[in-house]
Design a protein around this motif. Sequence first.
Motif, short mmCIF file in Angstrom:
data_model
loop_
_atom_site.label_atom_id
_atom_site.label_comp_id
_atom_site.label_asym_id
_atom_site.label_seq_id
_atom_site.Cartn_x
_atom_site.Cartn_y
_atom_site.Cartn_z
N ALA A 426 -5.73 -29.13 -74.69
CA ALA A 426 -4.43 -29.08 -73.99
C ALA A 426 -3.98 -27.63 -73.82
N ALA A 427 -4.22 -26.82 -74.86
CA ALA A 427 -3.79 -25.41 -74.77
C ALA A 427 -4.49 -24.71 -73.62
N ASP A 428 -5.75 -25.04 -73.39
CA ASP A 428 -6.48 -24.42 -72.27
C ASP A 428 -5.87 -24.84 -70.93
N VAL A 429 -5.51 -26.11 -70.83
CA VAL A 429 -4.91 -26.59 -69.58
C VAL A 429 -3.53 -25.94 -69.38
N MET A 430 -2.80 -25.77 -70.47
CA MET A 430 -1.49 -25.11 -70.38
C MET A 430 -1.67 -23.68 -69.85
N GLU A 431 -2.70 -23.03 -70.37
CA GLU A 431 -3.00 -21.66 -69.93
C GLU A 431 -3.23 -21.62 -68.41
N GLU A 432 -4.05 -22.59 -67.94
CA GLU A 432 -4.32 -22.63 -66.49
C GLU A 432 -3.05 -22.86 -65.69
N SER A 433 -2.16 -23.70 -66.23
CA SER A 433 -0.95 -24.04 -65.46
C SER A 433 0.03 -22.86 -65.42
N LEU A 434 -0.27 -21.82 -66.21
CA LEU A 434 0.59 -20.64 -66.20
C LEU A 434 -0.01 -19.50 -65.36
N HIS A 435 -1.08 -19.81 -64.69
CA HIS A 435 -1.72 -18.82 -63.81
C HIS A 435 -0.72 -18.40 -62.73
N PRO A 436 -0.71 -17.12 -62.33
CA PRO A 436 0.27 -16.68 -61.33
C PRO A 436 0.29 -17.54 -60.05
N ASP A 437 -0.87 -18.06 -59.63
CA ASP A 437 -0.87 -18.90 -58.42
C ASP A 437 -0.04 -20.16 -58.62
N ALA A 438 -0.16 -20.73 -59.85
CA ALA A 438 0.59 -21.96 -60.14
C ALA A 438 2.09 -21.65 -60.16
N THR A 439 2.44 -20.50 -60.74
CA THR A 439 3.86 -20.13 -60.79
C THR A 439 4.39 -19.89 -59.38
N ASP A 440 3.57 -19.28 -58.53
CA ASP A 440 4.00 -19.03 -57.15
C ASP A 440 4.29 -20.33 -56.42
N ARG A 441 3.45 -21.34 -56.69
CA ARG A 441 3.66 -22.63 -56.02
C ARG A 441 5.03 -23.20 -56.45
N ILE A 442 5.32 -23.06 -57.72
CA ILE A 442 6.60 -23.59 -58.23
C ILE A 442 7.77 -22.76 -57.70
N ARG A 443 7.54 -21.45 -57.55
CA ARG A 443 8.59 -20.59 -56.99
C ARG A 443 8.91 -21.04 -55.55
N GLY A 444 7.88 -21.43 -54.85
CA GLY A 444 8.07 -21.93 -53.48
C GLY A 444 8.93 -23.20 -53.48
N LEU A 445 8.64 -24.07 -54.43
CA LEU A 445 9.44 -25.31 -54.53
C LEU A 445 10.90 -24.98 -54.85
N ALA A 446 11.08 -24.01 -55.75
CA ALA A 446 12.46 -23.63 -56.14
C ALA A 446 13.21 -23.12 -54.92
N GLY A 447 12.51 -22.38 -54.04
CA GLY A 447 13.15 -21.89 -52.82
C GLY A 447 13.63 -23.06 -51.96
N ARG A 448 12.85 -24.12 -51.94
CA ARG A 448 13.22 -25.29 -51.14
C ARG A 448 14.37 -26.08 -51.79
N PHE A 449 14.32 -26.19 -53.15
CA PHE A 449 15.29 -27.06 -53.84
C PHE A 449 16.57 -26.33 -54.27
#
Length: 591
Positions: A426-449
């Motif tokens: 799980a820790a490895d998957v958490m690490e992947e989900s914190l990759h800058p690309d993943a954060t950028d995708r969420i930043r995009g959602l925040a812009g919309r919401f």
Amino acid sequence: MCGIFGYVGVPRDTGEMVLDALRKLEYRGYDSWGVGVGVNGHIAVEKNIGKIGSSVLDLPLSSIGFGHTRWATHGGVTQANAHPHVDPSGRVAVIHNGIIENFRSLRAQIEAGGRALVSETDTEVVVHLVAAQLAGTCDPQRTVEIVGNVFEQLQGFNAIIVLDRATGTLTAVKNVSPLVIGRGIDGCYVASDQLALAEYATEIAFLEDRQIVQLDDDGARAFDLDTLRSLHLDWRAPTVKGYSAELSGYPDFLMKEIHEQPEVVRRVASELGGEAQQLAGEISDSYGTFFIGCGTASYAALTGSYLFSRIARRHVNFVVGSEFSYQEHFLTDRSLVCALSQSGETIDIIQSVLTAKDRGARIGALVNVEGSTLDRMADVSLHLKAGPELSVLSTKTYTAKVALLLLTAYALDGRMKEGEDLLLQAADVMEESLHPDATDRIRGLAGRFRVSRSLFAVGRGLSFPTALEAALKIKEVSYIHAEGFAGGELKHGVIALIEEGTPCLVFAPEDETYTDIISGATELKSRGGYIVGVSSRNDPVFDVHIPLADVGNASPLTTAIPAQLLGRELAVARGLDPDKPRNLAKSVTVK
Ligand code: F6R
């Protein structure tokens, strides 16, 4: 709530030192603050509303002083209501943490005696009661007696420090609300948390209920509150060595602590196996286990009850901390009450534990702050070892609690190694989900919401508490109305709230809930919902897919991250402080 700190010792720039200590206590409340120092016949005070920030004081050098950072309970956020409160003669000042439940009758009594109160606080009654009795005396021992007498008149969970300029003393006393005494090279200290003492004290002692302590330039002396006989304080080395308030390149502590989570989970896997085994033994020996917690900790506790059912086929009860005291009638000396708390100071948890102890129940604890009240009250206390959590939002201590409960469930089922391996995966998957690309995708959602009126989070089974936690993370920091629901409950009323474009976070791990949660998502979409799917599979119903590799029973650890990031990104997009949201405090020490 509220942080208090006091010092008596060699003359110095006491005001600035107190202010610096208050910065470390601001997590306990940050709507206003104040500092008072005793000098040449008066007590000089500076108070202000808002956070301390980079404030600088204009107070004279002094050998005695104290300060307070406030989370308003009685009276609005005004300068007049900020502590310290000083009596009209200028001899006595008081700072306080807690709620004086009988303050109305005390206030009426003081006003009937012809004294006028200048604030709306409950605290100010203490100033008047102490000052009236102290008039004409100048004996430190009398000060102890009088402060003790007055404290006995106060109902509720309180900690007070009284500065008596005439005797050059600070007198401190408590009931449940914590106080720690410190001594160091320059003098003595008292604070609501040893974190504030770390820089100054070489030794600390926890003040217990029914003890009263007086600090002057000769040191700290403790007395029994009932008999006023001298007591020995139990001096020990501090367990907190200070903390790094470094952002280490992150823009805020929330972001930093979100990123620390993979490491925290790895540490649980590699270092806390013994603790998990110990708690598993306690659960196995008990006849009825209750997990309790407040806010985010309650969602970790609820997740724990699902994990024990799935992994160890063991029923564990879950009760919200603030409700537990109303449901204690079934506790026996075979019950185990396991309290989850980052701070170890949440008053609803402390109250629940006191109630459970009265019934003879055994107390387990999962705490992050070592030496905290809960840590010291528990029969078995497990330290999360997540490191100081400085953002007001719980993130890494949430995942630490869930990880430790998961490991405990595996330990109870005799499959510890399987649990450890799963946490590492799980820790490895958490690490992947914190990759800058993943954060950028969420930043995009925040812009919309960022201008959305409401947001909904849904999950079933193990993902139901995740949905509740996701909604809490989002609303508390972005101030967007967000609610979490069990997927099956949608049709029972909630779906009436869905409008065109309403953001819906759907947690869809690959478990027995998948088909049903996807059909719920389809119903939301049919009514205009904008579906953000958090899942290993990209289902056609998703408008946006947040991919997360499946980790089975550890899914609450990985799915927490997108919601934490979304909350943070929404706050930033709306120009808000991600670390100190309005109206909140990290340690909730009042009811
Ligand atoms: C939310 C949050 C709170 C705390 C709650 C309990 O992000 O931090 O809901 O989880 O106040 O605090 P502790 O864990 O200190 O008992």
